[in-house]
Design an enzyme around this catalytic site. Structure first.
Site, short mmCIF file in Angstrom:
data_model
loop_
_atom_site.label_atom_id
_atom_site.label_comp_id
_atom_site.label_asym_id
_atom_site.label_seq_id
_atom_site.Cartn_x
_atom_site.Cartn_y
_atom_site.Cartn_z
N GLY A 1 78.96 78.44 91.97
CA GLY A 1 79.68 76.53 92.56
C GLY A 1 78.81 75.84 92.99
CG HIS B 1 87.16 79.68 100.14
ND1 HIS B 1 87.09 78.88 98.18
CD2 HIS B 1 86.69 79.73 100.36
CE1 HIS B 1 85.67 78.55 98.37
NE2 HIS B 1 85.04 79.13 100.07
CB VAL C 1 87.24 73.84 94.44
CG1 VAL C 1 88.84 74.15 94.72
CG2 VAL C 1 87.70 74.76 92.89
CG HIS D 1 85.16 82.27 96.52
ND1 HIS D 1 85.64 82.05 97.65
CD2 HIS D 1 83.69 82.56 96.25
CE1 HIS D 1 84.31 81.66 99.13
NE2 HIS D 1 83.45 82.38 98.10
#
Ligand code: PAF
Length: 288
Positions: free
Chosen positions: A151, A35, A180, A38
């Site tokens: 992340g 998504h 994110v 990534h």
């Protein structure tokens, strides 16, 4: 043009060739289900390294619950499209037997990052971080010197990886990248697709609880007050079952007990919504 490899031998040869050609390598490891979160890691790798590489491998060792493993999204063609659009040119997408030849029997060698692997998510998901640390080590060793992008959404995973890279002196630079979020604030996760619209709305209380904790810590250094504020927000949403709300020292993950004013602690929260376990976290500066 995207190059897709499926063996460790070919991957090692290709990544060696990249370095021999004088280029730097930026690596993002994934389990697919790609998504925008990534994609942001791929873009960061492509912007800061000459070659952006990615791995796509659903690692069964890190799933405690077979139903969770079975429900994990698998669509390599879609994943490759996301990777390519975000600047990735080299992908390793190995079959299970390439990484864990004995599966479902276990390998003799696993990697355990003592302390960091046993708290928070590690308590609720025994063995999870051993599975993560083992596959990450195997893939990093096969890749060789590179910059690896992880992340901050999986903040504990980032700490575990930083620690194993330091302890094993792997020639890897680990870079943590910001979370994110959806427009409404929900942290992006491939698990979000399993939520109903109501579940999605309810899950927003996880972010809200972090904001409440952050505001409480900015106003007073009392960690217990901040944790109470976090728990209160989640308790107000019947669709969310809180797994934990925690305030920790960011590199050791030890509970922040009396952090000094000006210190930055990490607030983490985990909860289950409609049977889906979700996590989120935020940095918080102790005030006033
Ligand atoms: O974050 C993930 O997707 C996985 O835990 C990782 C790092 C690819 C290891 O399987």
């Amino acid at each position: 043009m995207l190059e897709v490899l499926d063996t460790l031998v070919a991957w090692r040869a290709r990544t060696d060739a990249v370095r021999r050609g004088g280029a730097t390598l930026g690596l993002t490891m994934t389990m697919g289900g790609l998504h925008r979160g990534h994609a942001s890691l791929f873009e960061r790798a492509a912007a800061s390294c000459d070659v952006a590489a990615a791995t796509v491998f659903v690692n069964p060792l890190q799933f405690g619950d077979p139903a969770d493993l079975a429900a994990y999204p698998r669509d390599l063609a879609a994943d490759l499209a996301v990777a390519e659009a975000a600047g990735v040119t080299l992908v390793l997408a190995p079959p299970i037997e390439e990484i864990w030849p004995a599966w479902p029997a276990s390998t003799a060698t696993t990697v355990h990052v003592a302390g960091l692997a046993d708290v928070l998510e590690g308590e609720g998901r025994p063995g999870h971080f051993d599975g993560v640390a083992s596959v990450v080590t195997k893939l990093l060793v096969a890749t060789g010197p590179c910059t690896a992008f992880f992340g901050e959404k999986d903040f504990q995973q980032l700490c575990v990886v930083q620690r194993l890279v330091a302890d094993l002196a792997l020639p890897i630079e680990v870079v943590g990248c910001p979370i994110v979020r959806e427009r409404d604030g929900l942290a992006l996760s491939s698990r979000n697709a399993r939520l109903s619209a109501g579940g999605h709305r309810a899950a927003l209380t996880l972010r809200a609880s972090l904001e409440a904790g952050r505001a409480a810590l900015a106003a007073s250094p009392c960690v217990e007050h901040a944790l109470e504020a976090m728990r209160r927000v989640v308790a107000g949403e019947p669709l969310v079952t809180l797994a934990y709300a925690a305030a920790v020292e960011p590199s050791t993950l030890r509970a922040a007990v009396e952090p000094p004013r000006g210190a930055t602690v990490r607030l983490l929260v985990a909860g289950v919504v409609e049977g889906v376990r979700l996590i989120d976290n935020v940095a918080a500066v102790v005030g006033p």
